[in-house]
Design a protein around this motif. Sequence first.
Motif, PDB file in Angstrom:
ATOM      1  N   MET A   1      -9.116 -15.086  10.261  1.00 43.26           N
ATOM      2  CA  MET A   1      -8.801 -14.244   9.123  1.00 43.26           C
ATOM      3  C   MET A   1      -8.195 -12.933   9.609  1.00 43.26           C
ATOM      4  O   MET A   1      -8.673 -12.340  10.559  1.00 43.26           O
ATOM      5  CB  MET A   1     -10.072 -13.984   8.299  1.00 43.26           C
ATOM      6  N   LYS A   2      -7.129 -12.480   8.942  1.00 41.27           N
ATOM      7  CA  LYS A   2      -6.457 -11.239   9.314  1.00 41.27           C
ATOM      8  C   LYS A   2      -7.277 -10.046   8.840  1.00 41.27           C
ATOM      9  O   LYS A   2      -7.995 -10.130   7.858  1.00 41.27           O
ATOM     10  CB  LYS A   2      -5.081 -11.166   8.658  1.00 41.27           C
ATOM     11  N   THR A   3      -7.152  -8.950   9.556  1.00 40.24           N
ATOM     12  CA  THR A   3      -7.771  -7.708   9.103  1.00 40.24           C
ATOM     13  C   THR A   3      -6.733  -6.598   9.171  1.00 40.24           C
ATOM     14  O   THR A   3      -5.933  -6.540  10.096  1.00 40.24           O
ATOM     15  CB  THR A   3      -8.990  -7.315   9.967  1.00 40.24           C
ATOM     16  N   ILE A   4      -6.765  -5.733   8.205  1.00 39.37           N
ATOM     17  CA  ILE A   4      -5.832  -4.616   8.128  1.00 39.37           C
ATOM     18  C   ILE A   4      -6.611  -3.415   7.626  1.00 39.37           C
ATOM     19  O   ILE A   4      -7.447  -3.533   6.733  1.00 39.37           O
ATOM     20  CB  ILE A   4      -4.666  -4.940   7.169  1.00 39.37           C
ATOM     21  N   ASN A   5      -6.329  -2.267   8.212  1.00 41.08           N
ATOM     22  CA  ASN A   5      -6.986  -1.046   7.762  1.00 41.08           C
ATOM     23  C   ASN A   5      -6.385  -0.588   6.438  1.00 41.08           C
ATOM     24  O   ASN A   5      -5.178  -0.626   6.256  1.00 41.08           O
ATOM     25  CB  ASN A   5      -6.837   0.059   8.811  1.00 41.08           C
ATOM     26  N   LEU A   6      -7.241  -0.179   5.532  1.00 42.68           N
ATOM     27  CA  LEU A   6      -6.811   0.345   4.244  1.00 42.68           C
ATOM     28  C   LEU A   6      -6.907   1.864   4.282  1.00 42.68           C
ATOM     29  O   LEU A   6      -7.729   2.388   5.007  1.00 42.68           O
ATOM     30  CB  LEU A   6      -7.681  -0.235   3.126  1.00 42.68           C
ATOM     31  N   PRO A   7      -6.111   2.612   3.552  1.00 41.39           N
ATOM     32  CA  PRO A   7      -5.173   2.160   2.527  1.00 41.39           C
ATOM     33  C   PRO A   7      -3.924   1.514   3.133  1.00 41.39           C
ATOM     34  O   PRO A   7      -3.549   1.796   4.264  1.00 41.39           O
ATOM     35  CB  PRO A   7      -4.820   3.430   1.766  1.00 41.39           C
ATOM     36  N   LEU A   8      -3.289   0.670   2.328  1.00 47.80           N
ATOM     37  CA  LEU A   8      -2.104  -0.064   2.727  1.00 47.80           C
ATOM     38  C   LEU A   8      -0.985   0.267   1.741  1.00 47.80           C
ATOM     39  O   LEU A   8      -1.139   0.058   0.546  1.00 47.80           O
ATOM     40  CB  LEU A   8      -2.410  -1.562   2.714  1.00 47.80           C
ATOM     41  N   THR A   9       0.114   0.823   2.260  1.00 47.18           N
ATOM     42  CA  THR A   9       1.222   1.195   1.369  1.00 47.18           C
ATOM     43  C   THR A   9       2.372   0.203   1.440  1.00 47.18           C
ATOM     44  O   THR A   9       3.230   0.213   0.559  1.00 47.18           O
ATOM     45  CB  THR A   9       1.746   2.607   1.691  1.00 47.18           C
ATOM     46  N   ASN A  10       2.407  -0.638   2.430  1.00 46.00           N
ATOM     47  CA  ASN A  10       3.432  -1.686   2.512  1.00 46.00           C
ATOM     48  C   ASN A  10       2.862  -2.930   1.839  1.00 46.00           C
ATOM     49  O   ASN A  10       2.261  -3.779   2.486  1.00 46.00           O
ATOM     50  CB  ASN A  10       3.792  -1.958   3.976  1.00 46.00           C
ATOM     51  N   ILE A  11       3.038  -3.020   0.505  1.00 42.87           N
ATOM     52  CA  ILE A  11       2.369  -4.080  -0.255  1.00 42.87           C
ATOM     53  C   ILE A  11       3.335  -5.019  -0.970  1.00 42.87           C
ATOM     54  O   ILE A  11       2.896  -5.895  -1.712  1.00 42.87           O
ATOM     55  CB  ILE A  11       1.385  -3.476  -1.284  1.00 42.87           C
ATOM     56  N   GLU A  12       4.635  -4.857  -0.734  1.00 44.41           N
ATOM     57  CA  GLU A  12       5.621  -5.667  -1.460  1.00 44.41           C
ATOM     58  C   GLU A  12       5.367  -7.162  -1.305  1.00 44.41           C
ATOM     59  O   GLU A  12       5.599  -7.935  -2.230  1.00 44.41           O
ATOM     60  CB  GLU A  12       7.046  -5.341  -0.983  1.00 44.41           C
ATOM     61  N   HIS A  13       4.883  -7.585  -0.138  1.00 45.20           N
ATOM     62  CA  HIS A  13       4.642  -9.008   0.127  1.00 45.20           C
ATOM     63  C   HIS A  13       3.346  -9.519  -0.518  1.00 45.20           C
ATOM     64  O   HIS A  13       3.089 -10.718  -0.512  1.00 45.20           O
ATOM     65  CB  HIS A  13       4.610  -9.263   1.642  1.00 45.20           C
ATOM     66  N   LEU A  14       2.559  -8.617  -1.091  1.00 41.47           N
ATOM     67  CA  LEU A  14       1.269  -9.010  -1.654  1.00 41.47           C
ATOM     68  C   LEU A  14       1.313  -9.279  -3.152  1.00 41.47           C
ATOM     69  O   LEU A  14       0.352  -9.803  -3.713  1.00 41.47           O
ATOM     70  CB  LEU A  14       0.222  -7.927  -1.367  1.00 41.47           C
ATOM     71  N   ILE A  15       2.399  -8.876  -3.808  1.00 35.40           N
ATOM     72  CA  ILE A  15       2.530  -9.105  -5.247  1.00 35.40           C
ATOM     73  C   ILE A  15       3.848  -9.820  -5.518  1.00 35.40           C
ATOM     74  O   ILE A  15       4.825  -9.611  -4.792  1.00 35.40           O
ATOM     75  CB  ILE A  15       2.447  -7.789  -6.062  1.00 35.40           C
ATOM     76  N   PRO A  16       3.890 -10.649  -6.549  1.00 35.81           N
ATOM     77  CA  PRO A  16       5.139 -11.361  -6.839  1.00 35.81           C
ATOM     78  C   PRO A  16       6.199 -10.476  -7.504  1.00 35.81           C
ATOM     79  O   PRO A  16       7.380 -10.785  -7.442  1.00 35.81           O
ATOM     80  CB  PRO A  16       4.702 -12.489  -7.778  1.00 35.81           C
ATOM     81  N   GLN A  17       5.803  -9.364  -8.100  1.00 34.58           N
ATOM     82  CA  GLN A  17       6.748  -8.486  -8.777  1.00 34.58           C
ATOM     83  C   GLN A  17       7.622  -7.766  -7.742  1.00 34.58           C
ATOM     84  O   GLN A  17       7.140  -7.389  -6.682  1.00 34.58           O
ATOM     85  CB  GLN A  17       6.019  -7.455  -9.649  1.00 34.58           C
TER      86      GLN A  17
END
Length: 145
Positions: A1-17
């Motif tokens: 499982m991947k882990t990433i520190n939050l907050p995350l501002t590069n989120i374009e790949h996480l939403i379909p919009q």
Amino acid sequence: MKTINLPLTNIEHLIPQKKPFEMVSALLEFSETSVVSSLKIKEENIFFKDNLFLEPGLIENMAQTVALHTGYDYFLKGKPAPTGYIGSIKKIEIFSLPKLNETITTKAEILHEFMGVTMVKIEVFNAKKEKIASGEMKTVIANDE
């Protein structure tokens, strides 16, 4: 499982919009049952008019916060973000509208999730931590098979 520190501002790949229809700009917190996003109100936002971020923008922000939860969950599992739809909206209350350059924070709590259908309680806060909107929403993940 991947882990990433939050907050995350590069989120374009996480939403379909995609732009210009993105109504979340950062993922602040994530758990199995909740998510917190933020959005800075900019003049070029399609729901910005007369120095205010309008009601449809707040509702879309709520929905995209839920999509962000699903997308990040899929990302952690190594899968692409799924497309989803608003199944129903109920009990939406909007108390005030944010202005230009304000950053709103949206908190969604998963009430129920079953077979791609998610029922959530959502609250939106301004920079002063005052509740400016709330409601419940049911979202449905599209069956792409």
